[in-house]
Scaffold this motif. Structure first.
Motif, PDB file in Angstrom:
ATOM      1  N   SER A  96       4.126  -0.825  -9.654  1.00 13.46           N
ATOM      2  CA  SER A  96       3.199   0.128  -9.302  1.00 13.46           C
ATOM      3  C   SER A  96       3.803   1.274 -10.698  1.00 13.46           C
ATOM      4  CB  SER A  96       3.880   0.688  -8.662  1.00 13.46           C
ATOM      5  OG  SER A  96       5.308   1.114  -7.771  1.00 13.46           O
ATOM      6  N   HIS A 245      -2.273   4.928 -10.141  1.00 13.79           N
ATOM      7  CA  HIS A 245      -2.322   5.576  -9.414  1.00 13.79           C
ATOM      8  C   HIS A 245      -3.235   4.774  -8.302  1.00 13.79           C
ATOM      9  CE1 HIS A 245      -3.114   8.502  -6.325  1.00 13.79           C
ATOM     10  NE2 HIS A 245      -5.034   8.069  -7.449  1.00 13.79           N
ATOM     11  N   ILE A 247      -3.283   1.327  -7.782  1.00 14.67           N
ATOM     12  CA  ILE A 247      -2.620   0.598  -7.143  1.00 14.67           C
ATOM     13  C   ILE A 247      -1.797   0.352  -6.051  1.00 14.67           C
ATOM     14  CG2 ILE A 247      -0.276  -1.576  -8.015  1.00 14.67           C
ATOM     15  CD1 ILE A 247      -1.701  -2.142 -10.312  1.00 14.67           C
ATOM     16  N   SER A 248      -0.976   2.352  -6.836  1.00 12.30           N
ATOM     17  CA  SER A 248      -0.451   2.691  -5.670  1.00 12.30           C
ATOM     18  C   SER A 248      -1.446   2.471  -4.371  1.00 12.30           C
ATOM     19  CB  SER A 248       0.037   4.244  -6.207  1.00 12.30           C
ATOM     20  OG  SER A 248      -0.998   4.837  -5.788  1.00 12.30           O
ATOM     21  N   GLN A 249      -2.302   2.844  -4.657  1.00 16.06           N
ATOM     22  CA  GLN A 249      -3.595   3.113  -3.493  1.00 16.06           C
ATOM     23  C   GLN A 249      -3.730   2.595  -2.790  1.00 16.06           C
ATOM     24  OE1 GLN A 249      -4.578   6.592  -2.351  1.00 16.06           O
ATOM     25  NE2 GLN A 249      -2.407   7.228  -3.634  1.00 16.06           N
ATOM     26  N   GLY A 250      -3.102   1.063  -2.792  1.00  9.77           N
ATOM     27  CA  GLY A 250      -3.161   0.172  -2.499  1.00  9.77           C
ATOM     28  C   GLY A 250      -4.744  -1.176  -2.661  1.00  9.77           C
ATOM     29  N   TYR A 251      -5.233  -0.822  -3.815  1.00  8.54           N
ATOM     30  CA  TYR A 251      -6.164  -1.705  -4.444  1.00  8.54           C
ATOM     31  C   TYR A 251      -5.242  -2.971  -5.026  1.00  8.54           C
ATOM     32  CZ  TYR A 251      -9.658   1.633  -4.428  1.00  8.54           C
ATOM     33  OH  TYR A 251     -10.403   2.889  -3.856  1.00  8.54           O
ATOM     34  N   ARG A 252      -5.600  -4.011  -4.802  1.00  2.00           N
ATOM     35  CA  ARG A 252      -4.743  -4.760  -5.492  1.00  2.00           C
ATOM     36  C   ARG A 252      -4.656  -5.266  -7.433  1.00  2.00           C
ATOM     37  NH1 ARG A 252      -8.819 -10.149  -5.249  1.00  2.00           N
ATOM     38  NH2 ARG A 252      -6.709 -10.968  -5.506  1.00  2.00           N
ATOM     39  N   THR A 253      -3.641  -5.914  -7.514  1.00  2.00           N
ATOM     40  CA  THR A 253      -2.671  -5.243  -8.400  1.00  2.00           C
ATOM     41  C   THR A 253      -4.494  -5.491  -9.809  1.00  2.00           C
ATOM     42  OG1 THR A 253      -0.944  -5.708  -7.839  1.00  2.00           O
ATOM     43  CG2 THR A 253      -1.423  -6.392 -10.216  1.00  2.00           C
TER      44      THR A 253
END
Length: 426
Positions: A96, A245, A247-253
């Motif tokens: 992250s 940001h 990625i930390s919000q839950g979107y796939r890497t």
């Protein structure tokens, strides 16, 4: 005596904080040394070579042969920077946080282009071309000294002698699983994308100044030599921040990596195409700045995707891809010159940039992934443990981010060495 090994010690190696396994297992020699030590060694060598270059040209008659050889050696020494950085990031920075860290360090290239470009131009005018070599070489050696004295401890600068002797003969079980890795489509996708982006970057870096001089002969040179690289600094930082940001919000890497790559290769190519169609100097500056600036989104795309796929050997994979990109860059730079001579049009050059970028982008969009493919690697357990730690492999709850600032400064000096006209003997 450094912890984690016995016998005599020699400078510039690694202690246990460099990723050595505590379970007594064997791992590759390059992992035992540590990326930061490789950087220190190579920076010391290229800094010394840069300082000595003007002196040696005056005591040898074979100027062309010597200068060609020294620049080739310089390329080899500086070539370890990004692979070593990729290895460090994959092992010691959380997923992250990778994009912003890599983007921040990567802006050193643009910062160095501006720094050495500005100061070097004055030195070139006032004291001659030799002063540029002395200035940049001494800056590199100063970086090495400050890093050793203030940022790394004695344990981090030592390596047990028996690890050096063991490194001369690497057991079969420690070798990189090349066959396993190169059977994976995502590996080829990121390599092809890296080939494309690196080659088009070198093409723009080499031909943009000539484009502006020929198309807008009355324009101020400092404008088109400074503005695009100045714009690239905030765009690179923004891309890293945005990626981490999201990625930390839950979107796939992988979704974020591909999104960043669409901007870095796709949108930047659109502005490159626009650059070949405009007859306005102001618009040309805007298009060039947008194209160069948006290319830095690659730092948050394929550059960190290598670490997603194979953190245990990210440095090696990045080195393979970057070497191929440099070789393809030579071909693209030559091909661009050939197109200019035969057609007399700059549109062909920017079409070439867009076409090469499109190949890499489409390949990455189709086959790119962010799932690990090195789970059978001998280094897997070590990397899995390292992923729970902060920057530079510390056990404390805060990372030594000043070390990454140090790598940023090294990249600035290296970027200036590569970009200043005096270093190209023009």
């Amino acid at each position: 005596m450094a912890a984690g090994g016995g016998g005599r010690n020699v400078p510039l190696g690694s202690g246990p904080r460099d990723g050595m396994r505590r379970d007594g297992g064997t791992e590759p020699y390059w992992s035992r040394i540590g990326g930061e030590k490789v950087l220190l060694l190579s920076a010391s060598a290229w800094g010394l070579l840069t300082v000595l270059t003007p002196l040696l040209t005056h005591i040898t008659s074979a100027h062309l042969v010597f200068m060609t050889s020294s620049r080739f050696l310089m390329g080899l020494l500086q070539g370890v920077y990004f692979p070593s950085l990729a290895s460090l990031l994959s092992q010691r920075v959380r997923e992250s946080e990778r994009a912003f860290t890599y983007s921040t360090v990567g802006t050193g290239s643009q910062f160095g282009t501006l720094l050495i470009g500005g100061a070097g131009s004055l030195l070139l005018e006032w004291y001659g071309w030799e002063s540029v070599f002395y200035f940049s070489g001494l800056l590199t050696l100063l970086w090495v000294y400050c890093t050793c004295k203030y940022l790394l401890s004695e344990k981090e600068l030592t390596i047990p002698m028996n690890y050096l002797t063991r490194g001369l003969s690497i057991p079969k079980q420690t070798k990189v699983p090349w066959k396993q890795l190169f059977r994976k489509a995502p590996i080829w996708a990121v390599i092809i994308a890296q080939l494309s982006t690196a080659s088009t970057f070198f093409t723009l870096l080499s031909w943009l100044p000539t484009f502006f001089k020929e198309t807008f002969p009355e324009s101020k040179g400092w404008v088109f030599n400074v503005v695009p690289w100045l714009v690239a600094i905030p765009t690179s930082l923004f891309s890293g921040f945005l990626s981490d940001h999201l990625i930390s919000q839950g979107y796939r890497t992988i979704t974020i990596r591909k999104f960043m790559q669409v901007i870095g290769s796709g949108v930047s190519s659109i502005f490159a195409l626009c650059l070949g169609q405009t007859s306005s100097f102001c618009k040309a500056i805007v298009f060039a700045s947008a194209s160069v600036g948006l290319q830095t989104f690659n730092h948050s795309g394929i550059s960190v995707n290598v670490q997603d796929l194979a953190p245990s050997c990210a440095g090696l994979l990045f080195g393979v891809a970057n070497t191929g990109g440099a070789l393809l860059g030579v071909i693209c730079v030559y091909l661009a010159g050939y197109l200019i001579e035969t057609t007399g049009s700059w549109i062909c050059v920017f079409n070439l940039v867009a076409a090469v970028n499109s190949i890499g982008l489409c390949t990455f969009l189709l086959f790119g992934e962010a799932q690990r493919v090195d789970t059978h690697s001998v280094c897997f357990n070590r990397i899995k443990d390292a992923e729970t730690k902060y920057i530079m492999g510390l056990d404390e709850t805060h990372g030594r981010k000043e070390c990454w600032s140090s790598f940023f400064l090294l990249r600035a000096v290296a970027g200036g060495l590569q970009s200043h006209p005096a270093q190209r003997f023009q």
